[in-house]
Design a protein around this motif. Structure first.
Motif, PDB file in Angstrom:
ATOM      1  N   ASN A  54       0.844  -1.192   0.000  1.00 34.15           N
ATOM      2  CA  ASN A  54       0.000   0.000   0.000  1.00 34.15           C
ATOM      3  C   ASN A  54       0.878   1.239   0.000  1.00 34.15           C
ATOM      4  O   ASN A  54       0.479   2.299  -0.478  1.00 34.15           O
ATOM      5  CB  ASN A  54      -0.910   0.024   1.227  1.00 34.15           C
ATOM      6  CG  ASN A  54      -1.999  -1.036   1.127  1.00 34.15           C
ATOM      7  OD1 ASN A  54      -2.285  -1.536   0.037  1.00 34.15           O
ATOM      8  ND2 ASN A  54      -2.594  -1.376   2.256  1.00 34.15           N
ATOM      9  N   ASP A  85      -0.263  -3.751   6.587  1.00 39.46           N
ATOM     10  CA  ASP A  85      -0.753  -2.388   6.799  1.00 39.46           C
ATOM     11  C   ASP A  85      -1.894  -2.311   7.818  1.00 39.46           C
ATOM     12  O   ASP A  85      -2.758  -1.448   7.740  1.00 39.46           O
ATOM     13  CB  ASP A  85      -1.186  -1.769   5.463  1.00 39.46           C
ATOM     14  CG  ASP A  85      -1.235  -0.246   5.520  1.00 39.46           C
ATOM     15  OD1 ASP A  85      -0.668   0.328   6.474  1.00 39.46           O
ATOM     16  OD2 ASP A  85      -1.862   0.364   4.632  1.00 39.46           O
ATOM     17  N   THR A 107      -1.627   4.177   7.990  1.00 44.52           N
ATOM     18  CA  THR A 107      -1.978   2.807   8.347  1.00 44.52           C
ATOM     19  C   THR A 107      -3.435   2.637   7.949  1.00 44.52           C
ATOM     20  O   THR A 107      -4.316   3.224   8.563  1.00 44.52           O
ATOM     21  CB  THR A 107      -1.776   2.587   9.857  1.00 44.52           C
ATOM     22  OG1 THR A 107      -0.401   2.822  10.169  1.00 44.52           O
ATOM     23  CG2 THR A 107      -2.159   1.188  10.276  1.00 44.52           C
ATOM     24  N   THR A 108      -3.670   1.884   6.868  1.00 45.39           N
ATOM     25  CA  THR A 108      -5.001   1.923   6.250  1.00 45.39           C
ATOM     26  C   THR A 108      -5.842   0.677   6.460  1.00 45.39           C
ATOM     27  O   THR A 108      -7.047   0.708   6.256  1.00 45.39           O
ATOM     28  CB  THR A 108      -4.886   2.103   4.725  1.00 45.39           C
ATOM     29  OG1 THR A 108      -4.321   0.905   4.164  1.00 45.39           O
ATOM     30  CG2 THR A 108      -4.028   3.304   4.363  1.00 45.39           C
ATOM     31  N   SER A 152      -6.043  -1.429   4.401  1.00 44.78           N
ATOM     32  CA  SER A 152      -6.601  -1.560   3.047  1.00 44.78           C
ATOM     33  C   SER A 152      -8.079  -1.225   2.992  1.00 44.78           C
ATOM     34  O   SER A 152      -8.857  -1.833   2.271  1.00 44.78           O
ATOM     35  CB  SER A 152      -6.355  -2.967   2.485  1.00 44.78           C
ATOM     36  OG  SER A 152      -4.991  -3.135   2.177  1.00 44.78           O
ATOM     37  N   LYS A 196       4.489  -0.721   3.841  1.00 42.92           N
ATOM     38  CA  LYS A 196       3.281  -1.275   4.445  1.00 42.92           C
ATOM     39  C   LYS A 196       2.568  -2.101   3.380  1.00 42.92           C
ATOM     40  O   LYS A 196       2.301  -1.603   2.275  1.00 42.92           O
ATOM     41  CB  LYS A 196       2.361  -0.127   4.923  1.00 42.92           C
ATOM     42  CG  LYS A 196       3.034   0.881   5.852  1.00 42.92           C
ATOM     43  CD  LYS A 196       3.366   0.324   7.235  1.00 42.92           C
ATOM     44  CE  LYS A 196       2.181  -0.046   8.087  1.00 42.92           C
ATOM     45  NZ  LYS A 196       1.486   1.092   8.709  1.00 42.92           N
ATOM     46  N   THR A 197       2.237  -3.342   3.721  1.00 43.89           N
ATOM     47  CA  THR A 197       1.751  -4.262   2.697  1.00 43.89           C
ATOM     48  C   THR A 197       0.235  -4.401   2.656  1.00 43.89           C
ATOM     49  O   THR A 197      -0.464  -4.189   3.649  1.00 43.89           O
ATOM     50  CB  THR A 197       2.366  -5.659   2.893  1.00 43.89           C
ATOM     51  OG1 THR A 197       1.953  -6.162   4.164  1.00 43.89           O
ATOM     52  CG2 THR A 197       3.884  -5.610   2.816  1.00 43.89           C
ATOM     53  N   ASN A 198      -0.216  -4.786   1.501  1.00 44.96           N
ATOM     54  CA  ASN A 198      -1.650  -4.930   1.210  1.00 44.96           C
ATOM     55  C   ASN A 198      -2.242  -6.114   1.975  1.00 44.96           C
ATOM     56  O   ASN A 198      -1.539  -7.065   2.335  1.00 44.96           O
ATOM     57  CB  ASN A 198      -1.811  -5.157  -0.302  1.00 44.96           C
ATOM     58  CG  ASN A 198      -3.222  -4.851  -0.790  1.00 44.96           C
ATOM     59  OD1 ASN A 198      -4.060  -4.335  -0.053  1.00 44.96           O
ATOM     60  ND2 ASN A 198      -3.489  -5.185  -2.057  1.00 44.96           N
TER      61      ASN A 198
END
Lengths: 487, 475
Positions: free
Chosen positions: B44, B80, B89-90, B92, B121-123
Motif C-alpha cells: 500500500n 498495513d 496505516t489503512t 486496506s 506497508k503491505t496490502n
C-alpha cells in the motif's frame, strides 16, 4: 447537601394505600490520578480534549490496561458497603454515540467485583447493595444551538473526551427503598462513605456522583409494579422530589385505568416533573460480550485483607461512638452533622480534656460550621467553657457570647474572656429578689400564670432577665417561678 | 519455485561483517520493487525515504563501531494493519485512508530496536478479512510465483513482498490462518505464535481473542530470529503472557528423534490429492528422522469453521464500530449524527467487512446470543479439549496448511463460503490459542508450493520449530 440525611423533610404518604418501591443506581468517579485503562490524567475542569491519549480516543490498535489504583478504590468502597469481593470480568457494552470513542463501554456485567452488600439507614432500615462494579465513563457532549440543550434540534455538537475513560463505580441498590426520605438518606450516607474511604470526591454538582432512580408502585404485598428509570437526578433534594413526583404520576395513571410502560424518563428540575426519554421498545440492544482485550480480575486475598485493614472508621460507627460519648441519639441531626464535618474527634478531645461532651456537641454544631475537621479553637478551652457553664459560673447566654468570641478570634481563654466581660452568674438570693420585684410589677401576668396560663410566664422571665442585664440564668428563674406557684 | 533470495540470517551477518552495507541491501530490494511491484501490488505504501535514512543510520552505526541489533539493516515489510508513527496505516480500507497513527505498535518498536529497516506497508484483505487479498480497497495482490493466482490472505501483501524479494522478511497477522495460508501459497515459512506470545498493542484489531502477529520468511531459522525479536511480554497488552520469549534459534538442530507426530485419522474432504501426497511425504520424512507417527482425532474439527465465523465477526462488529466518522478517518457529511454514521460506514467499508459486521452483530443480538455466539464459545472449549486429549498422545500435529495450492484470482470471490473453507486447517489453532506454523514442503498441482502445517500446544514453539526445521531439511 449537608445533613440531608437527617433533615426532617418527610415525604408525604401516598394515597389509597399505595406503596412505592425504589432502587438506586449511583455512578461515582473514582479519585485516581489516571484513567481506568490508560495513563491519561483523570482531572476535572481542564481545557477540553487535553487529557487524552490513543486509548482514551479509541484509536485503532490501542489496548486497555487496567488501573490498579482504581481497583483498590473499588475494593475499598465494596468493603465499606459490606460487599463480597469476588473474581470479576469485564464486558463490552456496545452502542453508538459521539462521546463514546470505541462505540462500546468497558463495564462489568455478570461478574462484578463487589456483590451482596448492604447499608443501614436510620430506624435500622437495611438497604441491600446488589453490586458495586467498575466501568469507564464516557466523554461529554455539548449541543450548540437549538433550545433544549439536547442533541435534537441543535446546530452542532462539541465533544470533550477528557472524561472518557475516567474510572467509575456503579453502585446498584436492591429495590428495598420505600419512600423518598430513605432514598435521600441512602444517597447522603453513600456520599459520606465515599468521602470517608477516599474513593471519590462525590461532588454531585460536578457530576462525580450521579444518580439514576428506579421507581414503581404497588399495593403492599402485591408483586412489584412496572418500573420507570429516571435519569438526570443531580442533587439529593432532586432525588426526593423526582421519586415523589414519579410515584404520584404512576398512581394517577394506574388509578385512571392506565398501565405503566417500562421506560426511561428524564427529571426536569426546573419544571419539577419527569418526562419520557425513551421507551423499552427503542432501547439499545447492547450486545454484551466478554471484553477480549482484558483478562480475569482476580485480586488475591492478602491484598483484599490489607485494604480492609486500612479502612478508616466508617460514618455509622463514628456516629454511634459520638452518640455514646455525648448521650445524644445516634440518629439525631447533630450527630449526623458533626460526623459529616469530621468534628467528632474534636468533641472526643474536648471530653478528654475534662469537658462536658453533651455541651460540646451543641457548641460545635452551632459555632463550628465553617471550621472543618480541625477547629482552630483549642479543645481544652472548649472543655473549660463547658465546665464553667455546668458549674453555673456562666449562663448559657454568656457561654454562647464567649464561644462566638473564641471562634472569631481563633481561640482564647474563656476564663479571661468572662472576666473581661464582667460575666459572673448571679447567686440565687439575688435572683429571688428580682423574682419578688417582677411579681409585684407584673401582678396581672402572675395571676394568669398562677391560673395555669403557661404563656404568661414569658412576661415575668423577660422582666427578670432585663433587670439582671442578662446575668440571671433562665433555667434558675423558671425553676423559682414554678416553685413559687406550687406553693 | 521461489527464486532464492538472501535470508535474514545471511543479510544480517553480511552487513555486520562489512561484506555488504545496509544501504546496498536496501537498494537491491528497492530495485526489485521497481521492477515488479506494479505487477504484484504487494504494497500500500513503500517507505523509500524513511528506509534509506534507517539504512544509512545502520551503516553509520557500523562505522562508529556501535553494538548492532540482530536485524541491523534487514529490510522488513509490515502488514498495513500495524500502527506506524506518522505513517499511513489503512488496513486496506477506505475508511482509514490517510490516517496516520501517533504511535508505533510494540512489534514495530521491537523491529526498530533490532535495527530492521522498514521498507513499506503491505496490502491485505480489508481489516484482515479474507483468504486471498482480493478484498482490498487498493486492488488485489498477485502471487509472485504465478501472477494469475492469489497469494492467499489476508496477509497476502506481506507474503508476496517476501516471495518477490521486496523484503527479506515481513510481519503479518493471523486471526484464522492469515499468515499460514498465504505462506503456504507463496512457498514461505509463516508462524502463528501462541496467543499472548507477541504483543497486539498497535495492531488494528479484527478479532481480539484470535489475532496474533507473526513473521513470513524464507527459512525456519529466519522465522526463529524474527520471533525472538518480536516476542515476549508487553505490559501494554493485558493479554500478553508474562513469560520471556523462549530461544528458538538454538533448538533448530536438535532434530525430532523420539518425538510423536500426530496424524489426523479423519482427514476432512476437499484436499487436493497432490497436497495429501506431500503430507504422506512429510510423515515419512519425520519418521525416517526418528519420530513416530500417531493417529489422533479432533472430533470437533468440523464445527470449528462455523464457530470461527461467529466468534470472529462478533468481535469484529464491536472492534470496527469505532470507525464512525467522528474522530478520524473518513467522514461523509450529512445533516445529522445517525445518517452521518450510516453514510460514512456505507462508503468506507467494503462488502466482506459489511457482511461480517452484520453477521457478528446478529450473533450477539438479544435473543440470538445463546444460539449463536454462546454455542460458538462452547465449540471453542470443545476443540481445546480435543487438542488436550490429542496432545496426551503426541507432541505436535501435522496437517496441510491449505487444502489447495494457490488458486486463480476471482476463483472464489463470488462464493464467500468456498473462500471460508480455505481456513479449515488453520482456524482450530486460533480458537484454541495455540501455536502453529506453515513450512514449504515441495510442490503440488501446477508446480505450486504446498505448505505443511505444524501444530503445537500453547507455548510449544520450541518443539514446533524443531519439527519445522526437520521438514525444511527434508524438503
Amino acid at each position: 447537601m449537608s445533613n440531608a440525611s437527617s433533615a426532617p423533610q418527610h415525604s408525604t404518604a401516598l394515597p389509597n394505600g399505595w406503596e412505592m418501591v425504589v432502587g438506586l443506581e449511583v455512578h461515582v468517579e473514582l479519585d485516581t490520578k489516571t484513567k481506568l485503562f490508560s495513563a491519561s490524567p483523570n482531572r476535572f475542569g481542564d481545557e477540553p480534549n487535553t487529557n487524552i491519549d490513543p486509548v482514551t480516543l479509541g484509536l485503532p490498535g490501542a489496548l486497555p490496561v487496567l488501573n490498579k489504583h482504581a481497583v483498590e478504590l473499588a475494593i475499598r468502597l465494596g468493603l465499606a458497603l459490606n460487599c463480597k469481593v469476588q473474581p470479576s470480568t469485564f464486558h463490552r457494552k456496545n452502542y453508538f454515540y459521539q462521546d463514546m470513542p470505541k462505540a462500546y463501554q468497558i463495564s462489568q456485567y455478570d461478574q462484578p467485583i463487589n456483590i451482596d452488600g448492604y447499608m443501614m439507614l436510620p430506624g435500622d432500615v437495611r438497604i441491600g447493595i446488589e453490586r458495586a462494579h467498575l466501568e469507564e465513563d464516557t466523554g461529554k457532549s455539548t449541543h450548540i444551538g437549538g433550545t433544549s440543550g439536547r442533541i435534537h434540534g441543535s446546530d452542532y455538537s462539541l465533544v470533550d473526551f477528557n472524561r472518557a475513560g475516567v474510572p467509575l463505580v456503579e453502585i446498584v441498590s436492591r429495590p428495598d427503598i420505600r419512600n423518598s426520605d430513605q432514598a435521600r438518606q441512602y444517597v447522603a450516607e453513600l456520599r459520606s462513605i465515599l468521602l470517608a474511604v477516599g474513593a471519590s470526591d462525590a461532588k454531585m454538582e460536578e457530576g462525580s456522583m450521579r444518580c439514576d432512580v428506579n421507581v414503581s408502585v404497588r399495593k403492599p404485598g402485591e408483586p412489584f409494579g412496572t418500573r420507570c428509570e429516571i435519569k438526570n437526578v443531580n442533587s439529593i433534594r432532586a432525588v426526593g422530589k423526582a421519586i415523589d413526583y414519579e410515584a404520584r404520576r404512576q398512581i394517577d395513571v394506574l388509578e385512571s385505568g392506565g398501565t405503566i410502560r417500562q421506560e426511561t424518563r428524564h427529571w426536569d428540575d426546573s419544571e419539577g416533573r419527569t418526562h419520557t426519554l425513551r421507551t423499552k421498545e427503542d432501547a439499545d440492544d447492547y450486545r454484551y460480550f466478554l471484553e477480549p482485550d482484558l483478562v480475569l480480575l482476580d485480586p488475591d486475598q492478602e491484598w483484599i485483607e490489607s485494604i480492609r485493614a486500612s479502612l478508616p472508621m466508617l460514618p455509622a460507627a463514628r456516629r454511634a461512638q459520638l452518640a455514646e460519648l455525648t448521650g445524644a441519639n445516634k440518629e439525631s441531626e447533630s450527630v449526623y452533622v458533626i460526623v459529616e464535618r469530621g468534628q467528632d474527634e474534636y468533641i472526643a478531645a474536648v471530653a478528654n480534656a475534662g469537658g462536658d461532651a453533651a455541651r460540646a456537641l451543641v457548641y460545635v454544631q452551632q459555632a463550628f460550621a465553617e471550621e472543618g475537621a480541625s477547629p482552630k479553637v483549642a479543645a481544652k478551652d472548649i472543655a473549660t467553657l463547658t465546665q464553667m457553664e455546668r458549674d453555673a459560673k456562666l449562663t448559657a447566654t454568656q457561654a454562647k457570647t464567649i464561644l462566638s468570641e473564641m471562634v472569631a478570634n481563633g481561640g482564647g481563654d474563656p476564663v479571661a474572656l468572662a472576666a473581661a466581660k464582667g460575666f459572673e452568674a448571679l447567686d440565687t438570693s439575688a435572683v429571688e429578689a428580682m423574682v419578688d420585684a417582677a411579681i409585684a410589677q407584673q401582678a396581672d401576668a402572675w395571676a394568669k400564670y398562677c391560673a395555669g396560663e403557661e404563656k404568661a410566664m414569658g412576661a415575668l422571665v423577660g422582666a427578670i432577665m432585663k433587670a439582671s442585664q442578662g446575668k440571671a440564668d433562665g433555667k434558675v428563674v423558671t425553676a423559682i417561678l414554678q416553685a413559687r406557684r406550687a406553693k | 519455485m521461489t527464486k532464492s533470495f538472501a535470508t535474514v540470517v545471511d543479510i544480517a551477518q553480511d552487513i555486520a561483517s562489512g561484506k555488504t552495507s545496509a544501504t546496498e541491501v536496501l537498494e537491491q530490494h528497492l530495485q526489485r520493487i521497481n521492477e515488479r511491484e506494479s505487477e504484484i501490488n504487494a504494497f500500500n505504501l513503500v517507505t523509500t525515504e524513511q528506509a534509506r535514512q534507517t539504512a544509512a543510520q545502520v551503516d553509520a552505526d557500523i562505522k562508529a563501531g556501535k553494538k548492532l541489533g540482530p536485524l541491523a539493516g534487514v529490510p522488513v515489510a509490515l502488514k498495513d494493519n500495524m500502527c506506524t508513527r506518522g505513517i499511513e496505516t489503512t488496513c486496506s480500507s477506505k475508511i482509514l485512508e490517510g490516517w496516520k497513527p501517533p504511535y508505533d505498535a510494540t512489534v514495530v518498536t521491537r523491529l526498530q530496536q533490532a535495527g530492521a529497516v522498514m521498507i513499506g506497508k503491505t496490502n491485505l484483505d480489508e481489516f484482515a478479512m479474507g483468504s486471498s487479498t482480493e478484498n482490498s480497497a487498493f486492488g488485489p495482490t498477485k502471487n509472485p510465483l504465478d501472477t494469475s493466482r492469489v497469494p492467499g490472505g489476508s496477509s497476502g501483501g506481506s507474503a508476496a513482498a517476501v516471495a518477490a524479494g521486496f523484503a527479506a522478511a515481513s510481519l503479518g497477522s493471523d486471526t484464522g490462518g492469515s499468515i499460514r495460508q498465504p505462506a503456504s501459497l507463496c512457498g514461505l515459512v509463516g508462524v502463528k505464535p501462541t496467543y499472548g506470545l507477541v504483543s497486539r498493542q498497535g495492531i488494528v484489531a479484527f478479532a481480539s481473542s484470535l489475532d496474533q502477529v507473526g513473521p513470513f520468511t524464507h527459512t525456519v531459522a529466519d522465522a526463529a530470529l524474527m520471533m525472538e525479536v518480536i516476542g515476549g511480554h508487553d505490559p501494554l497488552d493485558s493479554t500478553s503472557l508474562p513469560q520471556p520469549m523462549p530461544s528458538l534459534s538454538s533448538v533448530l538442530e536438535q532434530g525430532v528423534k523420539g518425538m510423536r507426530i500426530g496424524r489426523l485419522a479423519d482427514m476432512p474432504d476437499g484436499c487436493e490429492p497432490e497436497v495429501l501426497a506431500r503430507m504422506d511425504a512429510a510423515y515419512a520424512a519425520l519418521q525416517s528422522a526418528g519420530a513416530t507417527i500417531v493417529d489422533i482425532s479432533l472430533p470437533s474439527l468440523s464445527y470449528c469453521l462455523t464457530a470461527y465465523y461467529l466468534v470472529a465477526p462478533a468481535e469484529a462488529s464491536s472492534n470496527l464500530a469505532r470507525y464512525d466518522g467522528v474522530r478520524y478517518g473518513m467522514r461523509v457529511e450529512t445533516g445529522d449524527l445517525h445518517s452521518m454514521y450510516g453514510a460514512t460506514r456505507a462508503a468506507g467499508f467494503g462488502a466482506e467487512v459489511k457482511r461480517r459486521i452484520m453477521l457478528g452483530t446478529y450473533a450477539l443480538s438479544a435473543g440470538y446470543f445463546d444460539a449463536y455466539y454462546g454455542k460458538a464459545l462452547k465449540v471453542r472449549r470443545l476443540i481445546a479439549n480435543d487438542f488436550a486429549a490429542a496432545y496426551e498422545k503426541c507432541d505436535v500435529i501435522l496437517t496441510p496448511t491449505s487444502p489447495t495450492v494457490a488458486f486463480p484470482l476471482g476463483d472464489k470471490t463470488s462464493d464467500p463460503l468456498t473462500m471460508y473453507l480455505c481456513d479449515i486447517f488453520t482456524i482450530p489453532t486460533n480458537l484454541a490459542g495455540h501455536a502453529a506454523m506453515s513450512v514449504p514442503f515441495g510442490t503440488g498441482a501446477h508446480n505450486l508450493p504446498v505448505g505443511v502445517q505444524v501444530l503445537a500446544p500453547a507455548l510449544g514453539e520450541q518443539t514446533m520449530f524443531r519439527v519445522a526445521a526437520e521438514l525444511e531439511r527434508a524438503s
